[in-house]
Design a protein around this motif. Structure first.
Motif, short mmCIF file in Angstrom:
data_model
loop_
_atom_site.label_atom_id
_atom_site.label_comp_id
_atom_site.label_asym_id
_atom_site.label_seq_id
_atom_site.Cartn_x
_atom_site.Cartn_y
_atom_site.Cartn_z
N LEU A 100 -3.87 -0.23 3.07
CA LEU A 100 -5.42 -0.09 2.76
C LEU A 100 -5.76 1.08 2.12
N ARG A 101 -6.74 1.06 1.11
CA ARG A 101 -7.08 2.28 0.29
C ARG A 101 -8.34 2.92 0.68
N PRO A 102 -8.81 3.93 0.24
CA PRO A 102 -10.22 4.43 0.40
C PRO A 102 -11.20 3.57 0.12
N GLY A 103 -12.10 3.35 0.92
CA GLY A 103 -13.18 2.41 0.50
C GLY A 103 -13.08 1.12 1.09
N ALA A 104 -11.95 0.92 1.96
CA ALA A 104 -11.64 -0.25 2.88
C ALA A 104 -12.43 -0.01 4.26
N ALA A 105 -12.63 -1.11 4.99
CA ALA A 105 -13.59 -0.93 6.30
C ALA A 105 -12.50 -1.54 7.25
N ILE A 106 -12.60 -0.85 8.36
CA ILE A 106 -11.71 -1.25 9.45
C ILE A 106 -12.65 -1.26 10.90
N VAL A 107 -12.20 -1.87 11.98
CA VAL A 107 -13.06 -1.81 13.08
C VAL A 107 -12.19 -0.98 14.10
N THR A 155 -13.95 1.78 25.56
CA THR A 155 -15.14 1.90 26.62
C THR A 155 -15.95 0.85 26.20
N GLY A 156 -15.50 -0.17 25.67
CA GLY A 156 -16.52 -1.26 25.21
C GLY A 156 -17.28 -1.35 23.94
N TRP A 157 -17.19 -0.06 23.25
CA TRP A 157 -17.97 0.18 21.86
C TRP A 157 -16.90 -0.20 20.87
N GLU A 158 -17.48 -0.69 19.85
CA GLU A 158 -16.64 -0.88 18.67
C GLU A 158 -17.33 -0.26 17.31
N TYR A 159 -16.65 0.37 16.56
CA TYR A 159 -17.31 1.05 15.40
C TYR A 159 -16.63 0.46 13.96
N GLU A 160 -17.56 0.41 13.28
CA GLU A 160 -17.22 -0.17 11.76
C GLU A 160 -16.88 1.17 11.06
N VAL A 161 -15.63 1.44 10.47
CA VAL A 161 -15.33 2.61 9.91
C VAL A 161 -14.95 2.51 8.42
N LEU A 162 -15.49 3.35 7.60
CA LEU A 162 -15.03 3.34 6.05
C LEU A 162 -14.22 4.34 6.00
N LEU A 163 -13.01 3.85 5.45
CA LEU A 163 -11.84 4.99 5.11
C LEU A 163 -12.29 5.72 3.90
N HIS A 164 -12.09 7.00 4.17
CA HIS A 164 -12.11 8.03 2.91
C HIS A 164 -11.24 8.75 2.46
N GLN A 165 -10.04 8.78 3.44
CA GLN A 165 -8.89 9.60 2.91
C GLN A 165 -7.72 8.71 3.45
N VAL A 166 -6.81 8.24 2.52
CA VAL A 166 -5.82 7.59 2.91
C VAL A 166 -4.46 8.04 2.29
N ASP A 167 -3.72 9.19 3.02
CA ASP A 167 -2.49 9.63 2.27
C ASP A 167 -1.48 10.09 3.30
N ARG A 168 -0.20 10.75 2.77
CA ARG A 168 0.72 11.10 3.67
C ARG A 168 0.22 12.41 4.75
N GLN A 169 -0.82 13.01 4.33
CA GLN A 169 -1.24 14.11 5.33
C GLN A 169 -2.03 13.25 6.53
N GLN A 170 -3.10 12.40 6.22
CA GLN A 170 -3.63 11.82 7.42
C GLN A 170 -4.72 10.65 6.75
N VAL A 171 -5.08 9.89 7.77
CA VAL A 171 -5.99 8.89 7.44
C VAL A 171 -7.44 9.15 8.17
N VAL A 172 -8.56 9.56 7.35
CA VAL A 172 -9.74 9.67 7.78
C VAL A 172 -10.83 8.82 7.22
N GLY A 173 -11.66 8.31 8.46
CA GLY A 173 -12.94 7.73 8.13
C GLY A 173 -14.06 8.03 8.68
N GLU A 174 -15.13 7.16 8.30
CA GLU A 174 -16.47 7.67 8.74
C GLU A 174 -17.16 6.62 9.62
N ALA A 175 -17.58 6.49 10.66
CA ALA A 175 -18.23 5.45 11.35
C ALA A 175 -19.56 5.15 10.78
N MET A 176 -19.88 3.87 10.16
CA MET A 176 -20.91 3.48 9.76
C MET A 176 -21.92 2.88 10.55
#
Length: 244
Positions: free
Chosen positions: A32-39, A44-65
């Motif tokens: 997956l690449r930046p801009g891809a969406a995951i859940v 605890t019973g909650w789910e978040y739609e997350v948009l990936l912003h950073q995908v590299d060898r250092q880390q993978v970071v997204g934002e809960a939309m």
């Protein structure tokens, strides 16, 4: 969208930092690449739609939309006390039981269990937990079922005494799961289900379970393998309680 369970500590506000095991899968397996969406689920019973912003060898970071309650958890908590069996059979029950809707798994040591030890090696415990987690992600569960430490039958009966319980037994006569759960009373919020090993429960074990308040139920005229009985019985319980 791909679904992943993470620890709540991975959230810092709307920012989500994926742990390395999941980051590796996103980066190197799914590619997956930046801009891809995951859940992402916090268990605890909650789910978040997350948009990936950073995908590299250092880390993978997204934002809960978006955040929403997961609608796929059963309203009844089903605890499956499954007698220990051969590894592949027991692991199959963990996987498929998770898909069906089992909430708690308790490995059970009985008279005829092939495994008579209540201590599970750490590697096996981690493998079982991974099987359950992956099955929960695949089946769109909102929470990962809990895997408890193995118990003897006496320990298990004492632990579940405060809630209704069923024990599947090939010699049971007449009382089906439908009849056992089909009364006019209030439907239970928690229920226990006991399934024996390859050789079944001994008659004295069933008598002890009945004395502890469990109802012995039949799964039909045909004799089922232990792993088949576990899934058939779990599915019937959840079906009768209108949660499957």
């Amino acid at each position: 969208m791909h679904r992943f369970f993470v620890d709540p500590d991975c959230f810092v506000g709307d920012r989500v930092v994926l742990p390395e095991s999941i980051a590796h899968q996103i980066r190197s397996v799914l590619r997956l690449r930046p801009g891809a969406a995951i859940v992402v689920l916090d268990n605890t019973g909650w789910e978040y739609e997350v948009l990936l912003h950073q995908v590299d060898r250092q880390q993978v970071v997204g934002e809960a939309m978006a955040k929403r309650p997961c609608p796929n958890e059963p309203t009844v908590q089903l605890t499956l006390y499954q007698a220990l069996m051969k590894r592949d059979k027991f692991e199959w029950v963990l996987q498929k039981g998770t898909e069906i809707g089992v909430t708690h798994f308790v490995p059970l040591v009985t008279q005829r269990s092939l495994v008579q030890e209540v201590d599970i090696k750490e590697g096996k415990q981690l493998r079982w937990e991974k099987i359950i987690t992956e099955a929960a992600e695949q089946s769109r569960r909102g929470c990962i079922p809990t895997l408890h430490a193995p118990q003897t039958l006496a320990e298990a009966l004492a632990a579940q005494s405060a809630q209704p319980g069923l024990i599947a037994w090939e010699a049971a006569q007449g009382l089906t799961i439908r009849k056992a759960l089909g009364g006019d009373g209030e439907r239970p919020l928690r229920i226990s289900l006991f399934i024996g090993p390859e050789g079944g429960f001994a008659a004295e074990e069933v008598a002890t379970a009945q004395a502890a308040g469990l109802q012995s139920v039949t799964l039909g005229k045909r004799i089922l393998r232990a792993e088949t009985a576990a899934l058939v019985a779990a599915a019937l319980v959840l079906h009768e309680l209108d949660v499957i």
